[in-house]
Design a protein around this motif. Structure first.
Motif, short mmCIF file in Angstrom:
data_model
loop_
_atom_site.label_atom_id
_atom_site.label_comp_id
_atom_site.label_asym_id
_atom_site.label_seq_id
_atom_site.Cartn_x
_atom_site.Cartn_y
_atom_site.Cartn_z
N GLY A 116 -2.67 5.82 7.64
CA GLY A 116 -2.05 5.50 6.26
C GLY A 116 -1.93 6.27 5.23
O GLY A 116 -2.37 7.53 5.09
N SER A 117 -0.83 6.14 4.49
CA SER A 117 -0.34 7.16 3.62
C SER A 117 -0.66 6.79 1.91
O SER A 117 -0.37 7.45 1.09
CB SER A 117 1.09 7.22 3.71
N PHE A 118 -0.91 5.44 1.83
CA PHE A 118 -1.47 4.86 0.29
C PHE A 118 -2.80 5.59 -0.05
O PHE A 118 -3.73 5.48 0.63
CB PHE A 118 -1.53 3.51 0.51
N GLY A 119 -2.76 6.12 -1.14
CA GLY A 119 -3.99 6.75 -1.58
C GLY A 119 -3.88 7.55 -3.03
O GLY A 119 -2.69 7.68 -3.46
N ILE A 120 -4.85 8.30 -3.35
CA ILE A 120 -4.89 8.89 -4.72
C ILE A 120 -3.84 10.07 -4.42
O ILE A 120 -3.88 10.89 -3.43
CB ILE A 120 -6.24 9.51 -4.98
N ALA A 121 -2.96 10.41 -5.44
CA ALA A 121 -1.92 11.60 -5.24
C ALA A 121 -2.77 12.79 -5.62
O ALA A 121 -2.59 13.27 -6.85
CB ALA A 121 -0.74 11.24 -6.29
#
Length: 369
Positions: free
Chosen positions: A117-122
């Motif tokens: 997955g790619s969603f998370g803290i930048a």
């Protein structure tokens, strides 16, 4: 007397867990609310978990002699290497989640896909202020990110804004309240759709006025959002209205609560075709669906899921990005170009399985569909 078995502390001598290594063993179940539970798992063999806060895994379960897959965000912190926790909510038509709530027990083992997955803290564009916004069970990636930041004492100003239907639906409320009481850089706000007169917080649909009153410096924050599609659409509308720089806005790529991964049926609202280069020759192939006996056409520039949906055939899918594994099917004959993003075990790929959402035909195909 049974002897207690503790996991190894030194992870340097242990393999990193992936779906091909070992099943997950359920070691704890916690009631979060009247219809939400948290399930904690460890690897059946000594291994450690590596992931980014906000990522997910896909569980394989056997329900009524049928193999089904469901994708869930990991709610625990990556700083806890020996276990992962999945928090999910009972749904009216959520066959898998409902089965887990009613039948999964401590000691049971299930298979799972690699974490992705790619969603998370930048991490590549950090701001020193963040705003976590969640609706319903969309809180799970926000819990993972908050737990991670607090575990590591990272100096970020955190505002945690969560929407729930009623006060009794607030997930992890005691933990979030504890953070606000004991962390100088953590502030939380709850908004309930419906609440009694004695409810001290905000109520109703999130509005521009409400958001401005709760988060005075929102323009200065990195915003992370997850929840039902209507909730996220409303958030984006409000942010656009105040002129927020959407380069600092991040949201989960598919709807947690009404995800097609929960419903096990396709909803082909839009079709995503493979990018066609100007000089690429498009070849049309026949795809035979073995179980239905149907044969459909699919161009080499179109993913197989799109071709199936265009024929009005209902087939399971969720993320449409090769991450969750929901659209997995076995290829009996043929060759494809597949760009799986962690949604398929190596062992399953070796057995001939493909993900239809990210596979393009390179020959005529026969699929076990």
């Amino acid at each position: 007397m049974n002897s207690m078995v503790f996991p190894k502390i030194d992870i340097d001598g242990m393999p990193k867990w992936d779906g091909d290594l070992a099943p997950l063993e359920c070691i704890a179940i916690k009631d979060e609310t009247h219809n939400v539970k948290s399930f904690t798992f460890r690897s059946k063999v000594d291994a450690w978990f590596e992931f980014l806060p906000g990522q997910h895994t896909t569980l394989f379960l056997n329900i009524n002699d049928a193999s089904v897959m469901r994708t869930y965000t990991i709610a625990s912190s990556p700083t806890h290497h020996h276990a992962i926790t999945i928090t999910n909510k009972l749904l009216e038509n959520g066959a898998v989640t409902n089965w887990m709530h009613k039948h999964l027990k401590v000691g049971d083992c299930i298979d799972a896909l690699n974490i992705g997955g790619s969603f998370g803290i930048a991490f590549d564009q950090p701001r020193d202020k963040v705003l976590f916004m969640s609706g319903g069970s969309g809180i799970t990636p926000m819990l993972s990110m908050s737990r991670y930041l607090i575990d590591l004492s990272i100096d970020l100003d955190i505002v945690f804004l969560h929407n729930a239907q009623t006060p009794r639906d607030l997930i992890a409320k005691d933990e979030i309240d504890f953070y606000e009481q004991h962390q100088s850089n953590f502030n939380r706000h709850y908004i309930c759709d419906n609440a009694d007169d004695d409810w001290p917080g905000e109520r109703g649909l999130l509005s521009l006025t409400m958001l401005n009153n709760l988060v005075l410096d929102i323009i200065e924050r990195e915003v992370y959002c997850c929840g039902p599609k209507a909730y996220m659409d409303n958030v984006k509308s409000i942010l656009n209205e105040i002129g927020f720089d959407m380069a600092h806005y991040h949201q989960e790529s598919f709807d947690i609560e009404s995800s097609t991964a929960q419903q096990n049926m396709a909803e082909p609202d839009k079709f995503i075709a493979h990018e066609e280069g100007e000089s690429i020759e498009v070849v049309e192939y026949n795809i035979t669906l073995q179980e239905t006996g149907k044969t459909i056409k699919c161009g080499s520039n179109t993913n197989i899921l799109v071709a199936i949906q265009k024929e009005g055939i209902v087939t399971p899918f969720a993320c449409s990005m090769g991450m969750c594994g929901t659209c997995r099917t076995k290829m009996i004959e043929g060759k494809v170009d597949m760009d799986a993003q962690g949604g398929l075990l190596k062992s399953h790929e070796a057995e001939g399985y493909i993900l239809t959402c990210c596979s393009h035909p390179e020959s005529d195909l026969v699929l076990e569909l």
